[in-house]
Design a protein around this motif. Structure first.
Motif, PDB file in Angstrom:
ATOM      1  N   THR A  40      34.067  40.361  31.038  1.00  0.00           N
ATOM      2  CA  THR A  40      34.851  41.166  31.989  1.00  0.00           C
ATOM      3  C   THR A  40      36.205  41.560  31.395  1.00  0.00           C
ATOM      4  O   THR A  40      36.625  42.727  31.451  1.00  0.00           O
ATOM      5  N   LEU A  44      37.596  45.340  30.355  1.00  0.00           N
ATOM      6  CA  LEU A  44      38.860  45.870  30.898  1.00  0.00           C
ATOM      7  C   LEU A  44      39.837  46.236  29.775  1.00  0.00           C
ATOM      8  O   LEU A  44      40.531  47.255  29.841  1.00  0.00           O
ATOM      9  N   GLU A  47      38.812  49.513  28.063  1.00  0.00           N
ATOM     10  CA  GLU A  47      39.254  50.670  28.858  1.00  0.00           C
ATOM     11  C   GLU A  47      40.747  50.910  28.674  1.00  0.00           C
ATOM     12  O   GLU A  47      41.204  52.051  28.541  1.00  0.00           O
ATOM     13  N   GLU A  48      41.525  49.806  28.654  1.00  0.00           N
ATOM     14  CA  GLU A  48      42.971  49.935  28.470  1.00  0.00           C
ATOM     15  C   GLU A  48      43.310  50.450  27.075  1.00  0.00           C
ATOM     16  O   GLU A  48      44.207  51.272  26.899  1.00  0.00           O
TER      17      GLU A  48
END
Length: 284
Positions: A40, A44, A47-48
């Motif tokens: 997870t 994330l 994406e950042e």
């Protein structure tokens, strides 16, 4: 994710205490939670990273990726292959994870130090007069504001306004290079005398000032020293240097602190009186 781990630890503790279930038999749940958490966080961060292209984030992503791989390998070794040293693989993964994070922290600290150094240079350039190398008007106004805001921290101070005499005539007769030479030389004479006792500023084309916070009883002696510096300069240079000056003290004779505007006005008026006296003496 943190709450899930806390809940997992609490539930496994209760099951171990009440139902006598060994912790090792519940390790699979912990591994699954860890795997889900790492995946997870990595997703994330990906994406950042796509949005920011942050190099530090890339290092952290690699660290979490290695930890995820180590976790999967240790799970497979324990549950499928029943290899007894599965924990070693996971520990190696954790070790690499920590090393990468430390590398990230080090890189971040280096970048921060570099940024601070650049900011200090930029700040110094913003407050430094490029021609003379002494403080400029911006630095002078900031210092005056600090005196006004923290009046209780200043026992007394002397403000000396100075002005290069006849700079326009020098520019007209010999050109602006000659005028620039006088300005630079005036700054050097002022700095040689006053830099030890206070702060020197160029606040305009031919205007200088000095703020003295210590040894203010020696102001007259310091002005005489500046005259000697000017005399030495004039002996060896073709352009004549003369500097008018005016002095005002932050506190009056009764010890009451003056307003900053009044303080500046008194020094300015004293300087122009000095300039007039010099002009009269020159004509005589």
């Amino acid at each position: 994710i943190n709450l899930l781990f806390y809940a997992n630890a609490l539930i496994q503790g209760i099951l171990n205490k009440c139902l006598k279930i060994h912790m090792v038999h519940m390790l699979f749940v912990t591994h699954v939670l860890l795997f889900i958490a790492v995946i997870t966080i990595v997703v994330l961060m990906i994406e950042e990273y796509r949005r920011t292209k942050d190099s530090e984030l890339k290092i952290i992503m690699n660290a979490f990726g290695i930890m995820a791989v180590a976790g999967v390998l240790s799970l497979c070794m324990y549950w499928k292959l029943e290899i007894p040293f599965y924990g070693t693989i996971f520990e190696v993964g954790v070790l690499i994870f920590e090393q990468l994070l430390l590398t990230s922290i080090f890189v971040n600290l280096v970048e921060q130090a570099k940024t601070r150094s650049e900011l200090e240079v930029y700040e110094r350039l913003l407050k430094e007069d490029r021609m003379t190398g002494i403080n400029n008007r911006t630095a002078f106004e900031e210092q005056l504001q600090d005196i006004e805001d923290h009046a209780q921290d200043y026992d007394n101070a002397a403000l000396i306004f100075m002005d290069v005499d006849g700079l326009k005539n020098t520019n007209d007769l010999y050109g602006h290079n000659a005028g620039d030479e006088l300005i630079i030389s005036a700054a050097l004479c002022i700095k040689n005398v006053f830099a030890t006792y206070g702060k020197c500023y160029r606040i305009g084309g031919d205007e200088f000032c000095v703020l003295i916070f210590d040894s203010i009883e020696n102001v007259d002696e310091l002005l005489k020293q500046m005259d000697q510096e000017i005399i030495k300069y004039n002996r060896n240079n073709r352009y004549y240097l003369s500097i008018a000056r005016g002095v005002s003290f932050l506190k009056d004779t009764e010890g009451k602190q003056k307003k900053i505007s009044d303080w500046k006005y008194e020094a300015d008026q004293d300087m122009y009186c000095n300039k007039k006296r010099r002009n009269i003496n020159d004509r005589l």
